[in-house]
Design an enzyme around this catalytic site. Structure first.
Site, PDB file in Angstrom:
ATOM      1  CB  THR A  50      -0.944   0.005   1.225  1.00 29.93           C
ATOM      2  OG1 THR A  50      -1.976   0.978   1.024  1.00 29.93           O
ATOM      3  CG2 THR A  50      -0.196   0.336   2.512  1.00 29.93           C
ATOM      4  CB  CYS A  55      -3.790   6.288   5.510  1.00 30.38           C
ATOM      5  SG  CYS A  55      -5.219   7.016   4.691  1.00 30.38           S
ATOM      6  CG  HIS A  72      -4.664   2.267   3.515  1.00 35.90           C
ATOM      7  ND1 HIS A  72      -3.857   2.327   2.396  1.00 35.90           N
ATOM      8  CD2 HIS A  72      -4.874   3.551   3.878  1.00 35.90           C
ATOM      9  CE1 HIS A  72      -3.589   3.589   2.113  1.00 35.90           C
ATOM     10  NE2 HIS A  72      -4.209   4.345   2.997  1.00 35.90           N
TER      11      HIS A  72
END
Length: 209
Positions: A50, A55, A72
């Site tokens: 990711t 985040c 996430h």
């Protein structure tokens, strides 16, 4: 997620909300890419990756049961004083991942956790910014729930791309530069707005045992 022959495994092998499955030619293994709000739980042979700005991602595994997962998540910026309203989304993201691991055979006391992300992309001069709030929430959650945090790479100002290899627990991390590419910021702002406008049911979160 695709296997070596380009086939997606059965639902018994992988669960979650992630949508981007592919075969990684560089690492020579099936892979899944997570976007904000997604999570995945699977067996140890899947590469998980990711890109993180504000985040945070939690990488978790039970090395004995051979199951692992990643989420996430982003706490929405609602502009409201009640911290529990925003933290509920973080708790929900953690609950989905942990409960998925437990259903797949993991034991809570064996779960290993690594945390990444929570950057202050806007270079805010105050410590009250979305990224750092996400990072502080994740650390507080680990402490409160007594989970085994083995490593972390949080805070800072740069986005990160991470590749998680659940079979060994190894994480490869690359710091990114926010030059002309503002895709990360736009994606997270859009997701945060959707969270902030989502109706609140007032329901309680059922945490794992």
């Amino acid at each position: 997620m695709l296997d070596d022959h380009g086939n997606r495994p059965s639902s018994a092998e992988i669960v979650g909300m992630a949508q981007t499955y592919y075969y990684d030619g560089h690492f020579k293994r099936p892979a899944v890419k997570l976007l904000p709000g997604e999570y995945v739980v699977g067996r140890h042979d899947e590469l998980m990756c990711t890109v993180l700005g504000s985040c945070v991602s939690a990488c978790m595994r039970d090395p004995v049961a051979g199951v692992s997962g990643m989420n996430h998540f982003l706490l929405p910026s609602t502009g409201r004083a009640e911290e529990d309203l925003t933290a509920r989304y973080g708790v929900h993201a953690m609950e989905l991942l942990i409960n998925g691991l437990l259903r797949a055979g993991a034991k809570r006391q064996r779960i290993e956790v690594k945390l990444f992300g929570g950057a202050n992309l806007m270079h805010s001069r105050t410590d009250d910014n979305v990224g750092h709030n996400n990072a502080r929430f994740a650390l507080a959650f680990m402490k409160q729930e007594g989970l085994g945090l083995v490593s972390q790479d949080l805070f800072g100002h740069e986005p990160r791309k991470i590749w998680y290899f659940p079979d060994t627990g190894r994480v490869m991390l690359r710091r990114l530069r926010l030059t002309r590419n503002d895709t990360i910021i736009r994606r997270e702002v859009d997701y945060s707005r959707r969270l902030a406008t989502r109706p609140d049911t007032g329901g309680e979160v059922d945490l794992f045992d």
